[in-house]
Structures are given as C-alpha cells and as structure tokens.
Write a protein that holds these residues in place. Structure first.
Motif, PDB file in Angstrom:
ATOM      1  N   LEU A  84      -5.571   6.470  -1.537  1.00  0.00           N
ATOM      2  CA  LEU A  84      -6.858   5.653  -1.966  1.00  0.00           C
ATOM      3  C   LEU A  84      -6.734   4.452  -1.413  1.00  0.00           C
ATOM      4  O   LEU A  84      -5.668   3.571  -1.614  1.00  0.00           O
ATOM      5  N   ASP A  85      -7.932   4.087  -0.690  1.00  0.00           N
ATOM      6  CA  ASP A  85      -7.910   2.738  -0.298  1.00  0.00           C
ATOM      7  C   ASP A  85      -8.908   1.925  -0.724  1.00  0.00           C
ATOM      8  O   ASP A  85     -10.248   2.111  -0.665  1.00  0.00           O
ATOM      9  N   VAL A  86      -8.486   1.100  -1.765  1.00  0.00           N
ATOM     10  CA  VAL A  86      -9.528   0.364  -2.635  1.00  0.00           C
ATOM     11  C   VAL A  86      -9.667  -1.314  -2.162  1.00  0.00           C
ATOM     12  O   VAL A  86      -8.973  -1.708  -1.335  1.00  0.00           O
TER      13      VAL A  86
ATOM     14  N   LYS B 241      -4.383  -3.219   4.052  1.00  0.00           N
ATOM     15  CA  LYS B 241      -4.527  -1.938   3.192  1.00  0.00           C
ATOM     16  C   LYS B 241      -5.335  -0.910   3.915  1.00  0.00           C
ATOM     17  O   LYS B 241      -4.790   0.171   4.233  1.00  0.00           O
ATOM     18  N   SER B 242      -6.396  -1.263   4.992  1.00  0.00           N
ATOM     19  CA  SER B 242      -7.169  -0.397   5.637  1.00  0.00           C
ATOM     20  C   SER B 242      -6.321   0.047   6.752  1.00  0.00           C
ATOM     21  O   SER B 242      -6.467   1.399   7.380  1.00  0.00           O
ATOM     22  N   THR B 243      -5.474  -0.771   7.458  1.00  0.00           N
ATOM     23  CA  THR B 243      -4.755  -0.400   8.369  1.00  0.00           C
ATOM     24  C   THR B 243      -4.054   0.665   8.187  1.00  0.00           C
ATOM     25  O   THR B 243      -3.621   1.673   8.671  1.00  0.00           O
TER      26      THR B 243
ATOM     27  N   PHE C  27     -13.566  -7.773   1.931  1.00  0.00           N
ATOM     28  CA  PHE C  27     -14.273  -6.671   1.438  1.00  0.00           C
ATOM     29  C   PHE C  27     -15.024  -5.926   2.541  1.00  0.00           C
ATOM     30  O   PHE C  27     -16.221  -5.528   2.602  1.00  0.00           O
ATOM     31  N   THR C  28     -14.125  -5.553   3.488  1.00  0.00           N
ATOM     32  CA  THR C  28     -14.317  -4.655   4.501  1.00  0.00           C
ATOM     33  C   THR C  28     -14.785  -3.347   3.817  1.00  0.00           C
ATOM     34  O   THR C  28     -15.842  -2.670   4.097  1.00  0.00           O
ATOM     35  N   THR C  29     -13.719  -3.043   3.000  1.00  0.00           N
ATOM     36  CA  THR C  29     -14.104  -1.878   2.244  1.00  0.00           C
ATOM     37  C   THR C  29     -14.835  -1.783   1.106  1.00  0.00           C
ATOM     38  O   THR C  29     -14.288  -2.424   0.109  1.00  0.00           O
ATOM     39  N   ILE C  30     -15.948  -1.356   0.989  1.00  0.00           N
ATOM     40  CA  ILE C  30     -16.776  -1.555   0.102  1.00  0.00           C
ATOM     41  C   ILE C  30     -16.487  -0.364  -1.271  1.00  0.00           C
ATOM     42  O   ILE C  30     -16.477  -0.684  -2.168  1.00  0.00           O
TER      43      ILE C  30
HETATM   44 MG   LIG Z   1      -9.845  -3.288   3.760  1.00  0.00          MG
END
Ligand SMILES: [Mg+2]
Ligand SMILES: Nc1nc2c(ncn2[C@@H]2O[C@H](COP(=O)(O)OP(=O)(O)O)[C@@H](O)[C@H]2O)c(=O)[nH]1
Length: 395
Positions: free
Chosen positions: A75-77, A14-16, A33-36
């Motif tokens: 949106l990156d959740v 997702k973050s990529t 959980f890299t993206t908090i």
């Molecule tokens: Mg992520």
C-alpha cells in the motif's frame, strides 16, 4: 493476504519504492502529495523454495531458480506531515488507510535532504532520526484520538449494571480493526482505573501507544542510502534498535526496469546483477553506480525490507500445501503450486484453513511430504514445510 503499508513524509521515496516493488505506474515526482489516493498493488517476499531439495526446479511462475516469491499486498499512502493526526496535509485520510495494514514500512530520507514537510533542503541538513520518531508519534496520537472520541460511549455504558470495562474497551478497539486477542494482551499489561470517568488523557494515550506497537509494527527503511552522509548511516544504525534496513529505492527501480527491458539479469533481493545487452555508456555507468551501492548494503534493500516486515516483524513462515505427497503436486501436476504465509505456532489444521475454510472444516490429518510421515495434530509447522492435507472436503 498480508498487507504492508509504506508510511513516511513526502519525498522520502515511498512511491519509488512502491513502483519498483510492484512495477506499476504511479506518479513519482519531487513535490508533496503526488499520491492522492492510496495505491494498492501486489509485491512479494522472497524465500528459499523447497524445490531446491529436489532434483529439478519446480517451474512455478513465482519461483526463479529456487528463489521463491510469495505474494503480499503493498500500500502506498500519501506523505504524512507533522500534525497529520490533527488532519494536517490530509493526515486523517492517510492514517485511516493505515488501519488496513498488518505492518508498516517507515520510509525515511536517510540523506537528510528533505525537511519535516518533505521539501528539499541541502543533503545532511535534516536529522533522519526525527523522521523515524515522528511517524510513530503521529500514529500513536492518531490512535489515542480514536479512543478519545469514543470515550463518551464507554462512559455512557458504564452506567449499566452489567458494565465491564475490558469488554467496552475491546468493543471500541475491535471497531478500529484490532483483534480481541490483541486488546486482551494489551489490557493485561497496563494498569488503569475501573471507572471510565476516572480515566485521564494519559491513560488513553498509554493504551493507544501499546496497542499501536502491537497491531502496527514498524520496520524503518533508511532510503536514499546512496547519497546519505556516513554519519547519518552510523546514527541510524546505532540509535534505532538495530532493525533499520538501508535502501536505495530508485536503484531498485533502475534494476527492475533494466531487467524488464532485457538489459540485465537480476532477481529482486539479489546482491548483484549481470549485464547482458549492449548498453550506452551512460546506462552502463548508471547501473555500475547502483552496483557499488548494492555492494555496500548487500543489495538495494527493497526486498530485504519487505522480507524483514513479514518474516521478522510479523513472524511469518512459508508452508507449501500439496495433494501428492511424493510428487509435491496439485491435482493438475503443478509442482509446489502454492506458498502460504502462516503465523508462528500454526498447525496443519491452520494450514488447512488458510487453504480453504471447507478444507479446514473437513480436516482429518496431514502428512509431511518430505518424510512421508503423518504429522501430529499439535505439531507446529515451520519454514519450508511441504504438507499434504487429508480432508473430507478433498482439495
Ligand atoms: Mg508518493
Ligand atoms: N538518491 C535517491 N533518490 C531517491 C531514492 N528514492 C527516491 N528518490 C527520489 O526522491 C524523490 C521523491 O520520491 P517519491 O518516490 O516521489 O517520494 P514519496 O513522496 O515519498 O512518494 C524523487 O525525486 C525520487 O527519484 C533513492 O533511493 N535515492
């Protein structure tokens, strides 16, 4: 602005995807959980610019040689794990974040190289179809939970003589962000008891499931297609409703970075690119690998997924308001200055409101800038329409 949210378990990519699509810096790492906090950024859908029908290109900053990029929000959740609707892995916080989304990209690891929790396992171990269904189930159960928790209030209201069950449910669900039209459409199609006290869990779950389908449509993004075993690709193709988009998010990220550094010519959504600078052998090899994947899937899939979400799932089209119907410009002479994403069925007056409430309220009539003819009040606009709006509010 239309909001597209990326959902999926940790490590699906997702973050990529988000970083590539927005070229913003967020953490991309191989642990859950890299993206908090939810990341919010601007990306684009791609369409054919009307300037292609004129002698010269419009020169708009969002138009590259007739490829028109229309801004939307992405949106990156953080990753969802099974049980998220019960609060597992910060689940509730992330699901609440999805409330703000118009459409969901369900990013799954097509390679089967991560387990249910998103932890690395050998490629081909996990069935990616399970990732497809678990996100839907979590969202359905989460919404059913909202209905459940608020049901007591509905029961309480039912003691009043003016009680109307449709009204009470509408009130409950519009609080969650559904429009009255959505709730009405769902209620029309389900059978349920008049008396709230007679409702079973099953009734509430059915209501939630229907409403979720209507208000949070999903596009499946089969990511890591570059390393996915062929049988996974085949299963994803045949056992979803055919709307799956194969993608390589990190291939797209490599292209965007190479493009930014001037190494290649590439516009997001192209199915190929051109190398323009001297590269090391390793760089060239990396890019050639991406090229092979693109040849297989008609591009990296990132732009395709965004376009599918907005143009297909949400059924939007692009209209272009102008002030000068012959030059297609605004007051300052900018050609095709704005692109507006409208819902199917929108009329010129809807376009006027989308430009500005005052323009909408002062709407007098509209002119099709391609034919220079007046457009009827009830005429439904369509993709690529260039429209001059005549309004008492000016423009
Ligand atoms: Mg992520
Ligand atoms: N092979 C391959 N790896 C990818 C792809 N997209 C992401 N990854 C890798 O998957 C890991 C997790 O990515 P990340 O974006 O942090 O996942 P998130 O937890 O869903 O946000 C990282 O090591 C990425 O480099 C892809 O398309 N192909």
């Amino acid at each position: 602005m239309i909001t597209v949210a990326l959902a999926g378990k940790p490590n699906a990519g997702k973050s990529t995807f988000y970083t590539a699509a927005t070229m913003a810096d967020v953490d991309v790492a191989n642990y859950p959980f890299t993206t908090i906090d939810a990341n919010r950024g601007v990306t684009h859908v791609r369409t054919r610019c009307p300037c292609l029908d004129r002698e010269t290109r419009c020169g708009n900053e969002n138009c590259r040689d007739g490829k028109r990029y229309v801004p939307i929000e992405l949106l990156d959740v953080a990753g969802l794990v099974p049980g998220a609707h019960e609060g597992r892995g910060l689940g509730n916080q992330f699901l609440d974040e999805l409330t703000n989304a118009d459409v969901i990209l369900n990013v799954v690891d097509a390679s089967g190289g991560t387990n249910a929790e998103g932890e690395p396992v050998p490629v081909g171990t996990r069935d990616p179809l399970e990732d497809v269904t678990f996100i839907e189930r979590e969202m359905d159960l989460w919404l059913a939970g909202i209905v459940d928790r608020n049901w007591e209030a509905v029961e309480r209201k039912s003691r009043s003589p003016e009680f109307d069950v449709d009204e009470a449910i509408t009130e409950l669900l519009t609080g969650f962000g559904a429009s009255e039209a959505d709730v009405a459409a769902v209620l029309r199609n389900v059978e349920y008891p008049e008396d709230p006290i007679a409702w079973e869990d099953e009734d509430r779950e059915r209501l939630a499931r229907r409403l979720r389908r209507r208000t949070k449509p999903i596009v499946v993004v089969a990511n890591k297609a570059d390393v996915a075993p062929p049988e996974n690709l085949e299963r994803l193709r045949t056992e979803t409703d055919g709307s799956v988009v194969f993608a390589t998010a990190d291939g797209e990220l490599a292209l965007r970075r190479a493009e930014e550094s001037g190494a290649i010519d590439y516009d997001p959504g192209d199915d190929d690119f051109e190398i323009r600078a001297d590269l090391t052998d390793a760089q060239r090899e990396g890019l050639e690998t991406v090229r092979e994947v693109m040849a297989k899937f008609d591009g990296t899939g990132v732009q395709t997924a965004l376009d599918a979400a907005v143009y297909d799932r949400l059924d939007r089209f692009t209209a272009y308001p102008v002030q000068d119907a012959s030059k297609w410009t605004d007051a300052r002479g900018n050609v095709l200055p704005d692109a507006v994403l409208l819902s199917r069925g929108s009329t010129p007056r809807d376009l006027a409101y989308a430009v500005h409430t005052d323009i909408g309220e002062g709407y007098l009539h509209a002119i099709d800038a391609r034919s220079n003819r007046r457009i009827g009040e009830d005429h439904e606009l369509s993709e690529g329409d260039v429209v001059k709006i005549v309004s008492t509010a000016g423009q």
